[in-house]
Design a protein around this motif. Structure first.
Motif, mmCIF file in Angstrom:
data_model
loop_
_atom_site.group_PDB
_atom_site.id
_atom_site.type_symbol
_atom_site.label_atom_id
_atom_site.label_comp_id
_atom_site.label_asym_id
_atom_site.label_seq_id
_atom_site.Cartn_x
_atom_site.Cartn_y
_atom_site.Cartn_z
ATOM 1 N N LEU A 35 94.702 62.321 -2.086
ATOM 2 C CA LEU A 35 95.182 62.175 -3.460
ATOM 3 C C LEU A 35 94.567 63.271 -4.308
ATOM 4 C CD1 LEU A 35 95.318 59.220 -2.137
ATOM 5 C CD2 LEU A 35 95.583 58.465 -4.478
ATOM 6 N N LEU A 36 95.434 64.104 -4.896
ATOM 7 C CA LEU A 36 94.994 65.223 -5.736
ATOM 8 C C LEU A 36 95.376 64.930 -7.183
ATOM 9 C CD1 LEU A 36 96.181 68.754 -4.498
ATOM 10 C CD2 LEU A 36 93.835 67.930 -4.731
ATOM 11 N N GLY A 37 94.684 65.594 -8.117
ATOM 12 C CA GLY A 37 95.049 65.442 -9.526
ATOM 13 C C GLY A 37 93.823 65.570 -10.400
ATOM 14 N N ALA A 38 94.049 65.834 -11.682
ATOM 15 C CA ALA A 38 92.935 66.039 -12.610
ATOM 16 C C ALA A 38 92.110 64.758 -12.756
ATOM 17 C CB ALA A 38 93.497 66.457 -13.969
ATOM 18 N N PRO A 39 90.859 64.879 -13.233
ATOM 19 C CA PRO A 39 90.052 63.690 -13.494
ATOM 20 C C PRO A 39 90.800 62.751 -14.437
ATOM 21 C CG PRO A 39 88.749 65.670 -13.829
ATOM 22 C CD PRO A 39 90.157 66.115 -13.569
ATOM 23 N N GLY A 40 90.839 61.469 -14.106
ATOM 24 C CA GLY A 40 91.436 60.481 -14.999
ATOM 25 C C GLY A 40 92.940 60.369 -14.910
ATOM 26 N N VAL A 41 93.575 61.107 -14.022
ATOM 27 C CA VAL A 41 95.036 61.047 -13.922
ATOM 28 C C VAL A 41 95.485 59.687 -13.352
ATOM 29 C CG1 VAL A 41 95.313 62.057 -11.602
ATOM 30 C CG2 VAL A 41 97.020 62.515 -13.347
ATOM 31 N N ASN A 145 91.237 65.596 16.216
ATOM 32 C CA ASN A 145 92.630 65.444 16.658
ATOM 33 C C ASN A 145 93.426 64.501 15.750
ATOM 34 O OD1 ASN A 145 94.584 66.259 18.314
ATOM 35 N ND2 ASN A 145 94.141 64.798 19.974
ATOM 36 N N VAL A 146 93.222 64.649 14.463
ATOM 37 C CA VAL A 146 93.878 63.797 13.467
ATOM 38 C C VAL A 146 94.645 64.717 12.525
ATOM 39 C CG1 VAL A 146 93.355 62.392 11.426
ATOM 40 C CG2 VAL A 146 92.145 61.954 13.564
ATOM 41 N N ARG A 147 95.856 64.275 12.099
ATOM 42 C CA ARG A 147 96.664 65.109 11.183
ATOM 43 C C ARG A 147 96.888 64.391 9.863
ATOM 44 N NH1 ARG A 147 100.034 68.854 14.189
ATOM 45 N NH2 ARG A 147 101.544 68.881 12.517
ATOM 46 N N LEU A 148 96.915 65.186 8.773
ATOM 47 C CA LEU A 148 97.259 64.609 7.468
ATOM 48 C C LEU A 148 98.761 64.338 7.444
ATOM 49 C CD1 LEU A 148 95.450 66.808 4.763
ATOM 50 C CD2 LEU A 148 94.902 64.456 5.458
ATOM 51 N N ASP A 149 99.158 63.216 6.800
ATOM 52 C CA ASP A 149 100.595 62.947 6.632
ATOM 53 C C ASP A 149 101.127 63.631 5.383
ATOM 54 O OD1 ASP A 149 101.074 61.094 8.810
ATOM 55 O OD2 ASP A 149 99.703 59.761 7.742
ATOM 56 N N ALA A 150 100.350 63.601 4.301
ATOM 57 C CA ALA A 150 100.828 64.192 3.036
ATOM 58 C C ALA A 150 99.670 64.300 2.057
ATOM 59 C CB ALA A 150 101.927 63.319 2.423
ATOM 60 N N VAL A 151 99.868 65.159 1.046
ATOM 61 C CA VAL A 151 98.911 65.296 -0.062
ATOM 62 C C VAL A 151 99.676 64.926 -1.329
ATOM 63 C CG1 VAL A 151 97.508 66.942 -1.362
ATOM 64 C CG2 VAL A 151 97.584 67.056 1.142
ATOM 65 N N LEU A 152 99.250 63.849 -1.990
ATOM 66 C CA LEU A 152 99.940 63.364 -3.190
ATOM 67 C C LEU A 152 99.301 64.010 -4.406
ATOM 68 C CD1 LEU A 152 99.945 59.575 -2.213
ATOM 69 C CD2 LEU A 152 101.680 61.302 -1.701
ATOM 70 N N ASP A 153 100.096 64.759 -5.161
ATOM 71 C CA ASP A 153 99.556 65.454 -6.331
ATOM 72 C C ASP A 153 100.100 64.796 -7.589
ATOM 73 O OD1 ASP A 153 98.416 67.393 -8.020
ATOM 74 O OD2 ASP A 153 100.336 68.460 -8.067
ATOM 75 N N TYR A 154 99.200 64.133 -8.352
ATOM 76 C CA TYR A 154 99.598 63.422 -9.576
ATOM 77 C C TYR A 154 99.455 64.350 -10.782
ATOM 78 C CZ TYR A 154 99.725 59.281 -6.717
ATOM 79 O OH TYR A 154 100.057 58.365 -5.742
ATOM 80 N N GLU A 155 100.511 64.430 -11.600
ATOM 81 C CA GLU A 155 100.539 65.349 -12.745
ATOM 82 C C GLU A 155 100.736 64.577 -14.045
ATOM 83 O OE1 GLU A 155 100.125 68.620 -12.827
ATOM 84 O OE2 GLU A 155 100.041 68.991 -10.660
ATOM 85 N N LEU A 156 99.964 64.963 -15.088
ATOM 86 C CA LEU A 156 100.028 64.279 -16.390
ATOM 87 C C LEU A 156 99.518 65.208 -17.483
ATOM 88 C CD1 LEU A 156 100.586 61.288 -17.337
ATOM 89 C CD2 LEU A 156 98.123 60.950 -17.277
ATOM 90 N N PRO A 157 100.114 65.156 -18.716
ATOM 91 C CA PRO A 157 99.583 65.992 -19.793
ATOM 92 C C PRO A 157 98.148 65.612 -20.158
ATOM 93 C CG PRO A 157 101.703 65.040 -20.400
ATOM 94 C CD PRO A 157 101.279 64.397 -19.116
ATOM 95 N N ILE A 158 97.384 66.613 -20.571
ATOM 96 C CA ILE A 158 95.951 66.451 -20.826
ATOM 97 C C ILE A 158 95.627 65.361 -21.864
ATOM 98 C CG2 ILE A 158 95.955 68.440 -22.403
ATOM 99 C CD1 ILE A 158 93.032 68.131 -20.314
ATOM 100 N N GLU A 159 96.464 65.239 -22.941
ATOM 101 C CA GLU A 159 96.149 64.252 -24.001
ATOM 102 C C GLU A 159 96.157 62.839 -23.409
ATOM 103 O OE1 GLU A 159 99.737 65.792 -24.659
ATOM 104 O OE2 GLU A 159 98.282 67.362 -24.180
ATOM 105 N N ILE A 161 95.581 62.027 -20.334
ATOM 106 C CA ILE A 161 94.431 61.902 -19.428
ATOM 107 C C ILE A 161 93.178 61.540 -20.217
ATOM 108 C CG2 ILE A 161 92.849 63.237 -17.985
ATOM 109 C CD1 ILE A 161 95.164 64.656 -16.793
ATOM 110 N N VAL A 162 92.971 62.220 -21.349
ATOM 111 C CA VAL A 162 91.756 61.971 -22.135
ATOM 112 C C VAL A 162 91.747 60.524 -22.621
ATOM 113 C CG1 VAL A 162 90.556 62.599 -24.264
ATOM 114 C CG2 VAL A 162 91.404 64.390 -22.742
ATOM 115 N N SER A 163 92.908 59.987 -23.017
ATOM 116 C CA SER A 163 92.915 58.596 -23.483
ATOM 117 C C SER A 163 92.678 57.640 -22.313
ATOM 118 C CB SER A 163 94.201 58.299 -24.260
ATOM 119 O OG SER A 163 95.033 57.449 -23.552
#
Ligand code: AP5
Length: 261
Positions: A35-41, A145-159, A161-163
């Motif tokens: 799981l990828l994404g900015a802090p607090g996403v 011998n293990v493979r990743l299935d996917a990388v989930l990237d969560y996107e959100l405007p900064i304002e 996220i701060v709230s």
């Protein structure tokens, strides 16, 4: 709000030879996601929902550091980790909102590779966070011998996220995450799941949040391209309530033929 019972994850939190008291049952398919994404996403919130749905454990590097920080009430394994100079420096970085040095993070991960080959799969939350960490993860997974299935990237405007960050409250015992407005606990300041006293994270103060956002932009955002080039990236809008984002996540995974809906 869905009530989720979080697994203990003792092997991940404590490392070394510690085993989980209640290992996950063997699923039909073990999911291995980052799981990828900015802090607090909302990565941790989605990881909890995904864990309940897919059976895989949420493996958060931030939870390891927070467990060491709160080690007064924890086991002796954690107390001895607290004494290491590397860990003391890591906690200092965390307090200020900076990234912990790669070598410290990678030594924690290497101590926990058994969680990466767990039969229940895994949901990596907060790792990798730099290209160096991502390359190291590729190597460790290849060795296992293990493979990743996917990388989930969560996107959100900064304002937004701060709230989310300013209203976050966390349980020190079971690590459940609440929000004073969007995901309130039933009783004020008490965890619904275990009755723990909810607290506000030190790194959710405005100055630390600013530093964390900068660290994300400089060091973690490049991972979006890193995983896109490897065909693993799944971008998901993190707008709206948690259950809606969760629905979008399952739709995206089923679009990649990873889950059946
Ligand atoms: P870590 O614990 O990983 O923190 P983070 O990545 O900054 O992410 P957060 O836990 O802050 O946010 P989240 O995206 O999980 O959001 P959440 O679900 O809680 O790392 C902490 C520190 O440890 C780092 O700064 C660094 O120092 C160190 N560290 C850790 N790993 C490292 C690594 N690999 N390398 C180097 N250093 C490392 O949601 C946030 C709030 O919003 C909650 O209150 C939640 O209830 C609410 N919320 C969630 N979803 C919604 C929604 N849809 N609508 C409204 N509210 C919502």
């Amino acid at each position: 709000m869905t009530t989720i019972v979080k697994r203990g994850r003792e092997a991940w939190i404590e490392g070394g030879t510690t085993r989980c008291k209640a290992p996950p049952p063997t699923p039909v398919k073990p999911y291995r996601l980052v799981l990828l994404g900015a802090p607090g996403v909302g990565k941790g919130t989605q990881a909890e929902l995904l864990s309940a749905e897919l059976g895989a454990c949420q493996l958060s590097t931030g939870d390891i550091f927070r467990a060491v920080k709160n080690a007064d009430s924890a086991s002796s394994t954690l107390r001895s980790a607290l004494l290491s100079p590397d860990m003391a420096a890591a906690l200092d970085c965390m307090r200020k909102g900076e990234l912990v040095p790669d070598e410290t993070v990678l030594s924690l991960i290497r101590e926990r590779t058994k969680c990466l080959r767990c039969r229940g799969g895994f949901l990596l939350d907060g790792f990798p966070r730099t290209v160096t960490q991502a390359r190291a993860l590729d190597q460790i997974l290849a060795q296992e011998n293990v493979r990743l299935d996917a990388v989930l990237d969560y996107e959100l405007p900064i304002e937004t996220i701060v709230s989310r960050l300013s209203g976050r409250r966390t349980c020190p015992s079971c690590k459940a995450v609440y929000h004073i407005a969007a995901r309130p606990a039933k009783a004020e300041r008490l965890c619904d799941q275990c009755g723990g006293q909810l607290f506000q994270r030190e790194d959710d103060q405005p100055e630390a949040v600013r530093v964390r956002m900068q660290a994300y932009d400089e060091s973690t955002r490049p991972l979006i391209d890193y995983y896109r080039q490897r065909g693993l990236l799944v971008s998901i809008s993190a707008e709206g309530p948690p259950e809606q984002i969760f629905g979008r996540t399952l739709d995206a995974l089923s679009g990649k033929m990873l889950v059946t809906r």
